[in-house]
Design an enzyme around this catalytic site. Structure first.
Site, mmCIF file in Angstrom:
data_model
loop_
_atom_site.group_PDB
_atom_site.id
_atom_site.type_symbol
_atom_site.label_atom_id
_atom_site.label_comp_id
_atom_site.label_asym_id
_atom_site.label_seq_id
_atom_site.Cartn_x
_atom_site.Cartn_y
_atom_site.Cartn_z
ATOM 1 N N ILE A 9 0.867 -1.195 0.000
ATOM 2 C CA ILE A 9 0.000 0.000 0.000
ATOM 3 C C ILE A 9 0.893 1.232 0.000
ATOM 4 O O ILE A 9 1.840 1.330 0.793
ATOM 5 C CB ILE A 9 -0.935 0.039 1.224
ATOM 6 C CG1 ILE A 9 -1.741 -1.258 1.357
ATOM 7 C CG2 ILE A 9 -1.895 1.236 1.119
ATOM 8 C CD1 ILE A 9 -2.661 -1.313 2.574
ATOM 9 N N ASN A 89 -2.428 4.041 -3.579
ATOM 10 C CA ASN A 89 -3.299 5.010 -2.907
ATOM 11 C C ASN A 89 -2.677 6.409 -2.807
ATOM 12 O O ASN A 89 -3.395 7.402 -2.795
ATOM 13 C CB ASN A 89 -3.620 4.466 -1.509
ATOM 14 C CG ASN A 89 -4.149 5.537 -0.577
ATOM 15 O OD1 ASN A 89 -5.316 5.895 -0.614
ATOM 16 N ND2 ASN A 89 -3.261 6.096 0.272
ATOM 17 N N TYR A 158 -5.145 17.462 -11.380
ATOM 18 C CA TYR A 158 -5.635 16.316 -10.594
ATOM 19 C C TYR A 158 -6.545 15.430 -11.451
ATOM 20 O O TYR A 158 -6.372 14.199 -11.506
ATOM 21 C CB TYR A 158 -6.385 16.837 -9.363
ATOM 22 C CG TYR A 158 -6.864 15.763 -8.424
ATOM 23 C CD1 TYR A 158 -5.973 14.879 -7.836
ATOM 24 C CD2 TYR A 158 -8.220 15.640 -8.100
ATOM 25 C CE1 TYR A 158 -6.413 13.897 -6.960
ATOM 26 C CE2 TYR A 158 -8.669 14.666 -7.221
ATOM 27 C CZ TYR A 158 -7.765 13.795 -6.653
ATOM 28 O OH TYR A 158 -8.198 12.826 -5.785
ATOM 29 N N LYS A 162 -6.000 11.445 -12.682
ATOM 30 C CA LYS A 162 -6.912 10.345 -12.336
ATOM 31 C C LYS A 162 -7.541 9.727 -13.592
ATOM 32 O O LYS A 162 -7.759 8.512 -13.643
ATOM 33 C CB LYS A 162 -7.988 10.849 -11.365
ATOM 34 C CG LYS A 162 -7.433 11.250 -9.989
ATOM 35 C CD LYS A 162 -6.683 10.129 -9.286
ATOM 36 C CE LYS A 162 -6.297 10.475 -7.857
ATOM 37 N NZ LYS A 162 -5.577 9.411 -7.163
#
Ligand SMILES: NC(=O)c1ccc[n+]([C@@H]2O[C@H](COP(=O)([O-])OP(=O)(O)OC[C@H]3O[C@@H](n4cnc5c(N)ncnc54)[C@H](OP(=O)(O)O)[C@@H]3O)[C@@H](O)[C@H]2O)c1
Length: 252
Positions: A9, A89, A158, A162
């Site tokens: 992670i 993440n 951003y 994504k």
């Protein structure tokens, strides 16, 4: 006895990543945790639950930090586990500005590397390290955002990162990687340090700021713990991977 599940992670020092890391720790799990900062509570929880945790402090917004993380994983990942999970993440919402002010090339480069480049590189590392294990079930979760699926003024960088993560995940899924399931997942609006950054923006840079102030004032944000529990439940389910571009709010 060798570990049954290996979980990697990124962004485990706070926010959603810290909650995911805490909750994934059990006696069958070896966690590889990466962030710039530390999270001492992970070692304490691992000791309580009989889990193993390895942590690396690395800056994934640079090519060098990403390479450091890749080499660490290549060297340290157990090769005989039954399950391998990677959760990309770590992310940044900055730089936040409208197009005529998005002039900080270094901040843009860091966001691209952190939100997209490091995720792609870590996927490659996981796949290469597990390709030769015929029993390894591989699950990759890229944490995306609704901002990559509908435009938000001020979030040009951003949203672009994504959307790129979504596109990359779809590409990886169409390739021939045996025993791999992958998903790019929007996690909803979470009460994390990233949301405080968003609420501090000036309306010139981020015209939607009042909407986020209202969501916070009206306690409409989900907690990192609650979101992490929903994500991990979904990631362990048979449904994981059947919808490539997904949203955790479909599984509440
Ligand atoms: N919060 C929301 O409402 C929301 C909504 C949609 C999507 N998301 C996505 O969910 C994910 C987690 O968000 P969050 O709200 O938990 O964010 P956060 O509170 O800002 O935490 C981000 C995590 O990423 C790590 N990180 C940041 N820069 C890094 C770097 N250069 N190298 C390595 N690690 C780095 C941070 O640790 P260090 O600072 O110690 O490095 C921290 O652990 C992100 O991908 C975000 O885009 C969040």
């Amino acid at each position: 006895m060798s570990t049954q599940r290996v979980v990697i992670i990124t962004g485990t020092s706070k926010g959603l990543g810290a909650a995911l890391a805490q909750q994934v720790l059990d006696a069958d799990t070896t966690l590889f945790s990466i962030a710039r900062g530390t999270n001492p509570s992970l070692a304490a929880t691992a000791a309580e639950r009989g889990a193993i945790v390895h942590s690396l402090q690395a800056d994934l917004s640079s090519a060098e930090g990403t390479r450091q993380a890749q080499e660490w994983l290549q060297h340290a990942l157990p090769r005989t586990a039954q399950q391998y999970w990677l959760i990309n993440n770590a992310g940044t919402v900055e730089p936040i500005a409208q197009a005529n002010q998005l002039n900080d090339a270094q901040a843009i480069q860091h966001a691209l590397q952190l939100n997209v480049g490091s995720a792609i590189a870590l996927c490659a590392t996981l796949l290469a390290a597990t390709d030769a294990n015929p029993h390894a079930e591989r699950r990759i979760l890229n944490i995306s955002s609704g901002a990559g699926r509908r435009s938000v003024a001020g979030w040009g960088v951003y949203g672009a990162t994504k959307a790129a993560l979504d596109f990359y995940t779809q590409t990886m899924a169409m390739e021939n990687h045996p025993r791999l399931r992958c998903v790019s997942l929007a996690p909803g609006v979470i009460d994390s340090p990233m949301q405080s950054v968003i609420r501090q923006q000036h309306a010139d840079d981020f015209p939607d700021v009042q909407r986020f102030l209202n969501l916070h004032a009206e306690q409409q944000l989900s907690s990192p713990d609650e979101t992490a529990a929903n994500i991990l439940r979904h990631m362990g389910s048979d449904a994981f991977g059947s919808t490539l571009l997904d949203d955790i709010r479909r599984y509440l």
